[in-house]
Design an enzyme around this catalytic site. Structure first.
Site, PDB file in Angstrom:
ATOM      1  NE  ARG A  20      -1.904  -2.441   2.708  1.00 18.68           N
ATOM      2  CZ  ARG A  20      -1.679  -3.539   2.407  1.00 18.68           C
ATOM      3  NH1 ARG A  20      -2.540  -3.926   1.766  1.00 18.68           N
ATOM      4  NH2 ARG A  20      -0.367  -4.388   2.587  1.00 18.68           N
ATOM      5  CB  THR A  21       3.193   2.415   2.112  1.00 20.10           C
ATOM      6  OG1 THR A  21       2.438   2.021   3.069  1.00 20.10           O
ATOM      7  CG2 THR A  21       3.924   4.407   2.495  1.00 20.10           C
TER       8      THR A  21
ATOM      9  CE  LYS B 173      27.548  -4.872  -5.099  1.00 14.85           C
ATOM     10  NZ  LYS B 173      26.955  -3.650  -5.764  1.00 14.85           N
TER      11      LYS B 173
ATOM     12  NE  ARG C  67       6.612   0.792   4.866  1.00 16.95           N
ATOM     13  CZ  ARG C  67       5.647   0.390   4.721  1.00 16.95           C
ATOM     14  NH1 ARG C  67       5.923  -0.818   4.799  1.00 16.95           N
ATOM     15  NH2 ARG C  67       4.896   1.266   4.979  1.00 16.95           N
TER      16      ARG C  67
HETATM   17  N1   CP Z   1      -0.055   0.123   5.989  1.00 12.53           N
HETATM   18  C1   CP Z   1       1.235   0.097   6.005  1.00 12.53           C
HETATM   19  O1   CP Z   1       2.027   0.481   5.834  1.00 12.53           O
HETATM   20  O2   CP Z   1       1.002  -1.312   4.410  1.00 12.53           O
HETATM   21  P1   CP Z   1       2.321  -1.759   3.670  1.00 12.53           P
HETATM   22  O3   CP Z   1       2.914  -2.386   4.628  1.00 12.53           O
HETATM   23  O4   CP Z   1       1.265  -2.572   2.699  1.00 12.53           O
HETATM   24  O5   CP Z   1       2.617  -0.721   2.845  1.00 12.53           O
END
Ligand code: CP
Length: 308
Positions: free
Chosen positions: A45-46, A73, A95
């Site tokens: 999603r994100t 590496k 992320r």
């Molecule tokens: N809600 C959410 O962060 O989903 P993802 O991990 O699929 O991005």
């Protein structure tokens, strides 16, 4: 973030909802901008909604995931971010598995950095989309004043960055938040975040205006390798107990107040924390959360990234 700042983002996202699903007057807003999506942890999603939000605004995106990057590496996160900035990108979405990863990147580069989830810490755009969806369902899109409303967040709270960002945003806007789970997943110490803690799901079911179910985050429980989510038919021991006391089953969903909404940030482990029929019921706003994520991320880009 203050209530005023939250309302600024939420109002902008609300106004972008009609433009999040197709071409619009905003399609040239970020023409010429390049946004780097760095995802060192899996995402559906994100990652895609940040990409889609960028494209809706006319920006281009480049993507780097942990698998296939030079992190294997030995390159540090800081060096990776600085190298990508040196190529001339205008913003970085990141992320990380590590809590604090986004802050580390932000301290290392000069361009805007947007946290797409850092370990167990925060997932700010998820918090915004959760509030936007809840406010919309409750008819509070005009003021985003959530006073008088209550939301239960249920499950593996202690491992959840989604819960932390949602608690911060919801309580700042006046919502009563009750974290529900077994003591190992919802310890009393969570009250320091401004929420209540309850171990008995059945005690609060009839009272709340919404329930946000959370997945058990097996990958954050310190086991190596992290166990996969079990098949619902094969639940044993503590997972069977979790389902018995803390899952939103059809029987529990029938006890919710009329109009109460069912939320989940995804991915859903159907048959564990949430029954199939409940996930797909009329009370579920799970897919609307995903839709609103695009509008929220468009609003965040428009606020933080400048074209030219
Ligand atoms: N809600 C959410 O962060 O989903 P993802 O991990 O699929 O991005």
């Amino acid at each position: 973030m203050s209530a005023a700042a939250l309302r600024t983002y939420l109002t902008a996202a609300r106004d972008l909802i009609p433009f999040a699903s197709g071409p619009s007057a905003h399609a040239e807003s970020l023409r010429g901008v390049i946004i780097a999506n760095l995802f060192f942890e899996d995402s559906t999603r994100t990652r895609l909604s940040f990409s889609l939000a960028a494209k809706r605004l006319g920006a281009d995106t480049i993507d780097l995931t942990g698998a296939g990057s030079s992190a294997s590496k030995g390159e540090t996160l800081r060096d990776t971010a600085r190298n990508i900035e040196a190529m001339g990108v205008d913003a970085i979405v990141v992320r990380t598995k590590a809590s604090g990863g986004a802050a580390l990147v932000a301290d290392s580069v000069g361009c805007p950095v947007i946290n797409a989830g850092d370990g167990k810490h925060e997932h700010p755009t998820q918090g915004l989309l959760d509030v936007l969806t809840f406010a919309e369902a409750k008819g509070r899109l005009d003021t985003f004043d959530l006073s008088g409303l209550s939301l239960a967040i249920v499950g593996d709270i202690i491992s959840s960055r989604v819960a932390r960002s949602a608690i911060a945003a919801l309580t700042t806007l006046g919502c009563r938040v009750i974290c529900v789970g077994p003591p190992t997943m919802a310890p009393k110490g969570l009250t320091c975040l401004g929420c209540e803690v309850e171990h008995d799901f059945d005690r609060i079911l009839r009272d709340v205006d919404g329930v946000m179910m959370l997945r058990i985050q097996f990958e954050r429980h310190g086991e190596s390798p992290a166990p996969a989510a079990p098949a619902p038919s094969g639940l044993t021991g503590s997972l069977r107990e979790f389902r018995a006391f803390h899952a939103l089953t059809q029987a529990r969903a029938r006890l919710l107040k009329p109009g109460a909404v069912i939320m989940h940030p995804g991915p859903v482990n159907r048959g564990l924390e949430l029954d199939h029929a409940v996930a797909d019921s009329g009370a579920s706003v799970i897919l609307r959360q995903v839709s609103r994520g695009v509008a929220v991320r468009m609003a965040v880009f428009k606020a933080l990234v400048r074209a030219g």
